[in-house]
Design a protein around this motif. Structure first.
Motif, PDB file in Angstrom:
ATOM      1  N   GLU A  64     -38.256 -43.118 -70.015  1.00  0.00           N
ATOM      2  CA  GLU A  64     -39.604 -42.563 -70.084  1.00  0.00           C
ATOM      3  C   GLU A  64     -39.920 -41.655 -68.919  1.00  0.00           C
ATOM      4  O   GLU A  64     -40.631 -40.674 -69.062  1.00  0.00           O
ATOM      5  CB  GLU A  64     -40.630 -43.698 -70.168  1.00  0.00           C
ATOM      6  N   SER A  65     -39.366 -41.974 -67.768  1.00  0.00           N
ATOM      7  CA  SER A  65     -39.749 -41.148 -66.627  1.00  0.00           C
ATOM      8  C   SER A  65     -39.082 -39.775 -66.693  1.00  0.00           C
ATOM      9  O   SER A  65     -39.692 -38.764 -66.377  1.00  0.00           O
ATOM     10  CB  SER A  65     -39.465 -41.903 -65.326  1.00  0.00           C
ATOM     11  N   VAL A  68     -41.043 -37.763 -69.487  1.00  0.00           N
ATOM     12  CA  VAL A  68     -42.316 -37.149 -69.142  1.00  0.00           C
ATOM     13  C   VAL A  68     -42.085 -35.836 -68.403  1.00  0.00           C
ATOM     14  O   VAL A  68     -42.727 -34.823 -68.677  1.00  0.00           O
ATOM     15  CB  VAL A  68     -43.174 -38.130 -68.305  1.00  0.00           C
ATOM     16  N   SER A  89     -41.480 -46.378 -79.884  1.00  0.00           N
ATOM     17  CA  SER A  89     -42.926 -46.377 -79.653  1.00  0.00           C
ATOM     18  C   SER A  89     -43.247 -46.191 -78.185  1.00  0.00           C
ATOM     19  O   SER A  89     -44.221 -45.534 -77.830  1.00  0.00           O
ATOM     20  CB  SER A  89     -43.536 -47.692 -80.130  1.00  0.00           C
ATOM     21  N   SER A  90     -42.412 -46.782 -77.336  1.00  0.00           N
ATOM     22  CA  SER A  90     -42.740 -46.646 -75.922  1.00  0.00           C
ATOM     23  C   SER A  90     -42.545 -45.206 -75.478  1.00  0.00           C
ATOM     24  O   SER A  90     -43.266 -44.714 -74.621  1.00  0.00           O
ATOM     25  CB  SER A  90     -41.896 -47.597 -75.077  1.00  0.00           C
ATOM     26  N   ARG A  92     -43.125 -42.654 -77.432  1.00  0.00           N
ATOM     27  CA  ARG A  92     -44.326 -41.967 -77.924  1.00  0.00           C
ATOM     28  C   ARG A  92     -45.484 -42.194 -76.969  1.00  0.00           C
ATOM     29  O   ARG A  92     -46.203 -41.267 -76.600  1.00  0.00           O
ATOM     30  CB  ARG A  92     -44.681 -42.501 -79.317  1.00  0.00           C
ATOM     31  N   ASN A  93     -45.636 -43.441 -76.540  1.00  0.00           N
ATOM     32  CA  ASN A  93     -46.719 -43.748 -75.620  1.00  0.00           C
ATOM     33  C   ASN A  93     -46.577 -42.986 -74.309  1.00  0.00           C
ATOM     34  O   ASN A  93     -47.555 -42.577 -73.713  1.00  0.00           O
ATOM     35  CB  ASN A  93     -46.719 -45.248 -75.309  1.00  0.00           C
ATOM     36  N   ALA A  94     -45.334 -42.837 -73.859  1.00  0.00           N
ATOM     37  CA  ALA A  94     -45.121 -42.158 -72.585  1.00  0.00           C
ATOM     38  C   ALA A  94     -45.460 -40.689 -72.677  1.00  0.00           C
ATOM     39  O   ALA A  94     -46.047 -40.124 -71.757  1.00  0.00           O
ATOM     40  CB  ALA A  94     -43.675 -42.337 -72.138  1.00  0.00           C
ATOM     41  N   LYS A  96     -47.235 -39.042 -75.158  1.00  0.00           N
ATOM     42  CA  LYS A  96     -48.389 -38.525 -75.903  1.00  0.00           C
ATOM     43  C   LYS A  96     -49.482 -38.000 -74.977  1.00  0.00           C
ATOM     44  O   LYS A  96     -50.142 -37.007 -75.287  1.00  0.00           O
ATOM     45  CB  LYS A  96     -48.930 -39.577 -76.862  1.00  0.00           C
ATOM     46  N   ASP A  97     -49.616 -38.661 -73.828  1.00  0.00           N
ATOM     47  CA  ASP A  97     -50.660 -38.229 -72.912  1.00  0.00           C
ATOM     48  C   ASP A  97     -50.378 -36.844 -72.344  1.00  0.00           C
ATOM     49  O   ASP A  97     -51.239 -35.960 -72.412  1.00  0.00           O
ATOM     50  CB  ASP A  97     -50.787 -39.265 -71.799  1.00  0.00           C
TER      51      ASP A  97
END
Ligand SMILES: Nc1ncnc2c1ncn2[C@@H]1O[C@H](COP(=O)(O)OP(=O)(O)OP(=O)(O)O)[C@@H](O)[C@H]1O
Ligand SMILES: Nc1ncnc2c1ncn2[C@@H]1O[C@H](COP(=O)(O)OP(=O)(O)OP(=O)(O)O)[C@@H](O)[C@H]1O
Ligand SMILES: [Mg+2]
Ligand SMILES: [Mg+2]
Lengths: 373, 285, 243, 231, 362
Positions: A64-65, A68, A89-90, A92-94, A96-97
């Motif tokens: 995730e890092s 981003v 999903s994680s 996507r969560n990472a 989406k913002d």
């Protein structure tokens, strides 16, 4: 030189952020390939609004890092008009913002998932629990039995999916004998298998994921579960995952997805995209539903339709059009967005593994509602 | 009763698998003092070689036999080129081998396309005793593990080769002054540890299927086993692996698997805290 | 009495290394500990300094029972030990080795904020000069020869201004002359410090010690003034016996 | 006839710091040779260079007529050099028995243990104990025993009696005198008496140079000697 | 001591050179000339960066600086005290989660509340774990501590994945930005300079600490903890203290990270991030604070560049690069410009062979 009607205008930029490296790279690479294929096809047909499409692909690396950082490249450096991607999903969560809230960009998420993602400007084009369970579970009860076991990997998708599945099972007169969660990398399932056998479970509705799923199915098989007439069910199982086990170990496994490769036999459009994909990308990365390849195709095509309707590419207009976009043809059949829900209606198929291949044993009547948001 | 028997067998078989994986790791970590983060990838390579043999249509057991030799040879070469520079600095060694592991793992991932691939067992099916079914291959693994374990023990404790090896790893300069060729012994020991990893990989790939993170999965467990058993000897880590392996297979029978998983590690650390010398304290081989 | 160790028993597995050994040392007393190899001298020293936990027995120091004290607490109470096997801090410079020993008892705040290094510089250099190591002050301790490391260790043990200094074979690997010099270096500390010293060289021991304790097979064979010990039959016997 | 061990114009040291300067010495086929000198004179360094733990920077080391200055330690040892180092002279984690077994690897002696036990009976009760837990003196005995088992033609002893009880020292001395009748022995020793009883010839090192050499008795009587041994 | 005298008053921890006149033969080689230059260059480069970089790179640079702060925390415990903390992410991530929960559930985003809160969370966790691992009857070995911390981090990762309140596997997304009154710190130059300022302050504090006599005690500790205990140092306490401080710094970094990325997820407390920070420090050169910073910048920078240019095989290339550096520069990149002596101040280099040889010492 492509025959651009409006060549003077800058290209429309499409961003893809997906796992090109890391444990699920096979899925990410397939998605990237699909995107290349679709973009090529659109460009060959004269582009969109007379403008060519330009593809920007970034790696999310199952980290995730890293993801981003790379997604910011898409948004801030390349200034893409839309981002499609993320598999877990994680992930996507990472991302989406950075895409939606901070990046003010449209985001399409292509993978089957647990649902409940209702962020504005975030559109989901993969199947939801309702789509995967509503027709599938009654079929399982009829073709397997009433006693269900829900062995699961311990993360959000199985938890949420199981809540829904349990509802459907009980509504159809079935019974959940046990529901249990395991660490994601657990590889020994002797205790679980024992519980399944001794409780005389009929259907194992599995949400254990690789690497655990291979040894799990093998241990089940060795304990005689299939021999005694048990039925395996797993809703993410596609052509990729078939290779995890020997064919005999998963004989009769049932899955429910929006696309299986066998559909090419009955469905000319599926045959066409499948052939096009295999021609361009003959390697290992399959065009399969469980790895978001179909969701990616559908997502890009729906977005194309929306841009056409809107006549421009700014986020508001495209989102407004995408809200009710439709395509007449896609993998597995037509698809359409449910207005106001940012999720997608599609056809669903139930298939059973036989000797290492799938056979279609059930199909939905028309499009299935995602029942989200 | 039957149930208890099956349970015992399953728990034992997983214990044996962990022991098998830790054998090589133990020799390198415990005796050479190199916490080899690439050890998991040696396991992976063993598995990959077996898969290759299968994919090329050769008999699977041929791949299984070849795996330890190929991986051992690779270990020998890597020792001479890379590992040799690390003996003086164990922590740098962790990082160096980590990088090495990363390279091997990602290369194999590329080669197998990041998929999970099945390899059938040479001895398939199950042994049926009444209503009980016992996996034939897991049973074979238990037997092979016992044999390899005994073999290693005898090699290290009873032969001159073993004595040379232990002397070298204990005090290299004195070993040289006793006429032992230490570079050769280092190479041989590392190769031996790698070969055992290769063998482990070859034997377990039918059970777990082949994927790039196969070896990594067991690495932390392996290191914890080494600590629990006690650093410095051969049998220490093996005992530790037996305990850790059976515990991680047994606890899920009595509690939520998610809890069991963490509990094994916590128990291990608490144990080491109060018995830092490990199960078997610096005695014997 | 400064130090009273009584009934010290230490058992390693099957081996009883110490069997009810006792040692008493008065203030400003130089006490020699002698005995054949493996008689338990080092083990007794370690039990006193806290490096080994005795199986049985009691150690009191300045009238406090320190049996349960950690090595750190013992050091803070005023004990200082030189091990038989030298253990200097090999990659620190000699200077830093001494400096470290000098301020071992300072508080944390002192360590962080005070400018002790400046204040202690002269002391460090004096110690190094005394032990003829000054010209190598900024070399790593690992570069010293065996005998030089022994000296550095003695210097470090002295640096903490202990009330009781425990030296385990400090003159190993030193020539006669070097021993004599070491003896001379030790003499002045008598004003503020007692000494327990393990040695095999009887002449050396005789020269500097007030009292002697003889260990044999973990037991105290005799204890007394130098002349008493020399006259002791049992002691003479073990000196004749092959170890 | 060349000496058994022939060292000429040897320079050696650690890293960049030179310790030995132009050392020349010869060791005969049999008999003892003592190397004396104060702390830090370079005695250990000389031993390490002979056995190959340290490279010779310059000069030559010839053993049994062949130049060995480029050979690895283990080869020199196999060619017949035995070495008892000053520090870390036992395999700490190996049992006493295994330590002796390592010593007899080359010579394949069956009665290795017994042979050492007749010299050092003390070790008899310690056979199965890790050598690292031995007392200081016991280690030395073990180290000497280990080196003798290799049947060396040249034995290097770096302070073999440090920390050893007087009774045992006497025993060791007698053995060494015996041994020096058949092989060459180089002994670094602080016990002047012992050293000069074992040795026929002595070299005195001072700051890495040979400052004094001669027959044992001659060196002993030399008034300069004490100056070189004083710190 | 006659001829030996002090030429320059020695400052705390030997900040100044000690030079002996030629009568006394001791002399300190011209120490510490390069280090301040390196530090200066890095600082100037960092100050200028946002002016020269494109926007998205400034955002990237902000993240790198936060990670450099994190690396600093690890260097403190490993480079100086020799405590191998393979679970440094535990403090980083738990602080991240902590502030994310503050923001999500209590709407607290004030910078003066969240940063101290994050620091305290890191500090507390480090105190608890460090207390357990480092204190006690038996002195703890490097390997034990590394495995203990690794396990801590591993268990925390598992816990975070399974705990619904923390968002499970999916983490906590969309964290509100950090605020000061009505001003909101969103990604960009302001955030960058804020983070840089914090890094500089923490760096200077750490520098002061490790150059003090406390630093010397740590150096001794790293060499031989037991020996130091026999002098009367409370070795275990010193270790626990530095470990706790390291945890606090990691916590500070973690809370900044959470707000900057707007997202926390289980990996952040887990083994992956823990190993990553070890990589930064060894790559840059442990035992110099600046080495940690440089390591973080280079590893992140290079991976960023590689993943752009060698999309499919960049992990392999990264592994190769790492291996090369470790093989040929085992002391890290910093050793290209810094001499051995200067690396760890005046306190000597790391124990080498001695690790093994000391084994039979008491
Ligand atoms: N950790 C241990 N385990 C087992 N035996 C030990 C241990 N430490 C010491 N011993 C044994 O205890 C006995 C006493 O040892 P110690 O070191 O006290 O002797 P010493 O009197 O100092 O002898 P020396 O003069 O040779 O140094 C020895 O026989 C030794 O082998
Ligand atoms: N590892 C090393 N690195 C640098 N210098 C060293 C090293 N070991 C020894 N020296 C230096 O070399 C010189 C000779 O040392 P050596 O050990 O040969 O002395 P020695 O004569 O054996 O003394 P001792 O009687 O104390 O054992 C000494 O000045 C010593 O400081
Ligand atoms: Mg002793
Ligand atoms: Mg010497």
């Amino acid at each position: 030189p492509a025959p651009w009607a409006n060549a003077a205008e800058a290209p429309i930029k499409v961003g893809i952020a997906t796992d090109l490296t890391g444990p699920i790279a096979y899925a990410g690479n397939a998605d990237a390939n699909v995107a290349k294929m679709v973009i090529k096809e659109i460009n060959a047909g004269g582009g969109l609004l007379g403008r060519p499409l330009e593809l920007y692909i970034e790696d999310t690396a199952s980290n995730e890092s890293v993801a981003v950082g790379n997604v910011r490249k898409l948004i801030q450096r390349d200034k893409v008009d839309m981002v499609l991607g993320g598999i877990t999903s994680s992930m996507r969560n990472a991302i989406k913002d950075p895409i939606v809230a901070r990046g003010k960009t449209l985001y399409i998420y292509p993978q089957l998932y647990e649902g409940k993602e209702c962020t504005p400007y975030l559109f989901c084009t993969g199947p939801t629990p309702a789509q995967q369970c509503d027709e599938f579970i009654p079929w399982l009860i009829k073709n397997g039995g009433k006693k269900f076991a829900l062995p699961s990997a311990n993360y959000v998708w199985p938890h949420t999916l199981n809540v829904y599945a349990r509802k459907v099972i009980e509504a159809n007169g079935g019974e959940v004998v046990f529901e249990e969660y395991y660490p994601l990398d657990q590889v020994d399932f002797s205790a679980t298998v024992n519980r399944i056998i001794s409780n005389k479970v009929d259907v194992v509705f599995n949400t254990v994921i690789p690497p655990g799923v291979g040894p799990f199915f093998k241990q089940l098989y060795e304990a005689g579960f299939l021999k005694n007439g048990g039925r395996l069910a797993c809703v993410y199982y596609d052509e990729n995952t078939l290779n995890i086990n020997q064919a005999a170990e998963i004989e009769g496994l049932a899955s429910c997805l929006d696309y299986f490769k066998v559909l090419t036999k009955e469905n000319p459009f599926d045959a066409k995209i499948q052939a096009a994909y295999e021609k361009d990308f003959p390697g290992n990365f399959l065009f399969a539903a469980g790895s978001a390849a179909t969701g990616t195709y559908r997502g890009l095509k729906l977005w194309e339709a929306a841009v056409k309707e809107a006549g421009k590419v700014d986020r508001e207009s495209v989102a407004a059009a995408l809200d009710h976009a439709k395509i007449a043809e896609g993998p597995g059949g037509p698809a359409e967005m449910v207005p106001g829900k940012r999720h997608c209606k599609m056809k669903m198929y139930t298939a059973v593994a036989k000797g290492g291949n799938y056979e279609i044993v059930g199909r939905s009547n028309g499009l299935v509602d995602p029942k989200e948001c | 009763m039957a149930n208890a028997f099956v349970a015992a067998f399953e728990i034992l078989s997983f214990g044996a698998i962990i022991v098998l994986i830790v054998l090589g790791l133990g020799i390198i970590a415990s005796m050479m003092g190199i916490f080899n983060f690439a050890q998991g990838e040696f396991v992976l390579l063993g598995a990959y070689i077996t898969y290759l043999a299968y994919a090329k249509g050769l008999p699977i057991w041929a791949g299984m036999v070849a795996a330890p030799f190929v991986v051992g040879a690779l270990g020998f070469v890597l020792e001479a080129l890379i590992i040799r520079r690390f003996y003086a600095a164990p922590i740098v060694a962790m990082l160096g081998t980590y990088a090495l592991g990363l390279i091997i793992r990602e290369s194999v991932r590329g080669l197998i396309g990041g998929f999970y691939l099945t390899v059938p067992e040479p001895i398939g099916g199950s042994i049926d005793i009444g209503a009980m079914h016992i996996s034939a291959w897991r049973f074979t693994i238990i037997v092979i593990t016992l044999l390899v374990m005994a073999g290693c023990y005898l090699l290290l404790s009873r032969t001159n080769f073993g004595l040379r090896m232990r002397a070298t790893l204990e005090n290299p300069s004195l070993a040289r002054a006793s006429g032992i060729s230490t570079p050769l012994m280092y190479g041989a020991t590392f190769a031996f540890g790698s070969a055992l990893a290769g063998l482990a990989g070859a034997l377990i790939v039918p059970v777990f299927s082949l994927y790039a993170d196969l070896g990594l999965r067991f690495l932390i467990q392996g290191f914890v086993a080494v600590m629990v058993g006690g650093v410095g000897s051969f049998i220490g880590p093996v005992a530790g692996a037996g305990v850790i392996g059976t515990l991680s297979a047994a606890l899920p029978w009595v509690m939520a698997p998610v809890v069991a998983d963490v509990l094994v590690f916590v128990l291990a650390i608490v144990f080491i805290k109060f018995r830092p010398q490990g199960l078997i304290a610096g005695k014997g081989v | 009495m400064l130090l009273e160790a009584a009934g010290i028993t230490k058992i390693f597995g099957k081996l009883t290394a110490l069997d009810g050994a006792a040692l008493t040392v008065g203030a400003n007393e130089f006490h020699g500990l002698i005995g054949p190899n493996g008689s338990g001298k080092s083990t007794l020293m370690k039990c006193i300094a806290g490096a080994e936990v005795p199986t049985q027995g009691k150690v009191s120091f300045v009238n406090t029972d320190i049996t349960a004290f950690t090595p750190t607490e013992r050091a803070r109470a005023g004990m200082s030990l030189k091990f038989q096997i030298t253990s200097v801090l090999p990659s620190l410079t000699l200077y830093d080795n001494i400096l470290l020993a000098l301020q071992a008892q300072s508080s944390l705040v002192d360590l962080v904020f005070s400018r002790t290094r400046g204040a202690l510089h002269d002391q460090v250099m004096t110690m190094l000069t005394q032990f003829r190591l000054a010209n190598r002050a900024f070399e790593a301790a690992a570069a010293l020869s065996h005998g030089q490391q022994q000296w550095l260790e003695i210097a470090m043990a002295l640096a903490g201004k202990p009330k009781l200094l425990l030296l385990d074979e400090p003159t190993g690997g030193m020539s006669l002359e070097e021993r004599r010099v070491t003896g001379e270096l030790l003499q002045p500390i008598k004003q503020h410090c007692s000494l327990v010293i393990v040695e095999h060289d009887l002449d050396f021991i005789r020269d500097i010690c007030d009292r002697l304790t003889v260990l044999d097979q973990g037991r105290v064979l005799a204890s007394g003034t130098v002349s008493e010990i020399q006259a002791n039959k049992a002691v003479q016997e073990i000196y004749l016996r092959r170890a | 006839m060349p000496e058994f061990l022939d060292i000429r114009h040897l320079d050696a040291g650690y890293g960049r710091s030179q310790v030995l300067f132009d050392v020349t010495l010869g060791i005969p086929w049999r008999g003892g040779v003592a190397v004396l000198g104060r702390n830090g004179a370079g005695k250990t360094t000389l031993m390490k260079t002979i056995v190959g733990e340290l490279p010779a920077w310059k000069g030559e080391v010839a053993f049994d007529g062949r130049d060995i200055s480029r050979r690895a330690t283990q080869e020199r040892v196999r060619a017949g050099i035995g070495y008892v180092p000053q520090e870390h002279s036992v395999f700490a984690r190996l049992s006493v028995r295994d330590n002796l077994a390592v010593g007899s690897l080359a010579s394949k002696k069956a009665d290795a243990v017994d042979q050492v036990l007749t010299i050092f009976p003390k070790l008899g009760q310690r056979l199965d104990q890790p050598a690292g837990t031995l007392s200081g003196g016991e280690r030395k005995m073990l180290a000497i025993g280990r080196a003798m088992l290799g049947d060396p033609k040249l034995l290097l002893l770096d302070e073999p009696t440090e920390g050893v009880w007087i009774g045992v020292i006497e025993e060791i001395t007698e053995r060494l005198i015996e041994l020096a009748k058949s092989i060459a022995v180089i002994i670094v020793e602080q016990h002047l008496d012992l050293a000069l009883r074992v040795a026929d010839y002595a070299y005195v090192l001072d700051r890495g140079r040979v400052a004094l050499q001669g027959e044992a008795g001659e060196v002993r009587g030399n008034p300069e000697l004490m100056r070189y041994l004083a710190p | 001591m006659g001829a030996v005298k002090r030429a320059i008053p020695a400052e705390i921890g030997g900040e100044a050179d000690v030079v002996m006149d030629s009568g006394g033969t001791a002399r300190r080689a011209s120490a510490r000339k390069v280090l301040p230059i390196v530090e200066g260059v890095v600082l100037v480069a960092a100050l200028l960066a946002p002016l020269l970089l494109q926007d998205y790179l400034t955002v990237f640079a902000t993240r790198v600086i936060i990670l450099a702060l994190f690396a600093l925390s690890f260097d403190l415990v490993w480079g100086y005290a020799g405590i191998m903390s393979f679970g440094q992410a535990l403090f980083f991530g738990s602080a991240g989660y902590g502030v994310a929960l503050l923001a999500r559930d209590l709407d607290i985003t004030n910078i003066f509340l969240v940063l101290p809160a994050g620091t305290i969370i890191g500090l507390t966790f480090a105190l608890l774990l460090g207390g357990f691992l480092l204190l006690g009857r038996h002195p703890s070995s490097v390997i034990f501590v590394s495995l203990g911390t690794l396990t801590g981090s591993y268990a925390a990762d598992r816990l975070a994945r399974g705990w619904y309140y923390l968002g499970g596997q999916n983490g906590i997304p969309s964290i509100a930005p950090m605020s000061l009154g009505t001003y909101e710190f969103t990604e960009g130059p302001a955030f960058y300079y804020l983070v840089l300022g914090i890094l500089v302050v923490v760096y200077l504090l750490c520098r002061f600490l490790v150059r003090s006599q406390f630093g010397l005690a740590l150096a001794g500790l790293r060499e031989n903890e037991q020996r130091i205990a026999f002098f009367g140092y409370k070795a275990q306490h010193l270790k626990a203290i530095i470990f706790t401080i390291g945890g606090g710094v990691a916590g500070l970094a973690g809370s900044l990270y959470a707000f900057h990325e707007g997202f926390v997820w289980p990996n952040m407390v887990g083994v992956v991030v823990s190993t990553q920070v070890v990589l930064y420090v060894l790559f840059g050169g442990s035992g110099t604070l600046i080495g940690a910073v440089i390591g973080a910048v280079i590893v992140e920078g290079v991976s960023f560049w590689l993943s752009d240019n060698y999309r499919d095989i960049w992990p392999i290339i990264l592994g190769l690069l790492l291996l090369l550096v470790i093989l040929f520069r085992p002391l890290g990149l910093i050793s290209f410009v810094l001499g051995e002596r200067e690396r760890v101040g005046s306190f000597g280099a790391r124990a080498k062979e001695s690790v093994k040889e000391n084994r039979d010492a008491p």
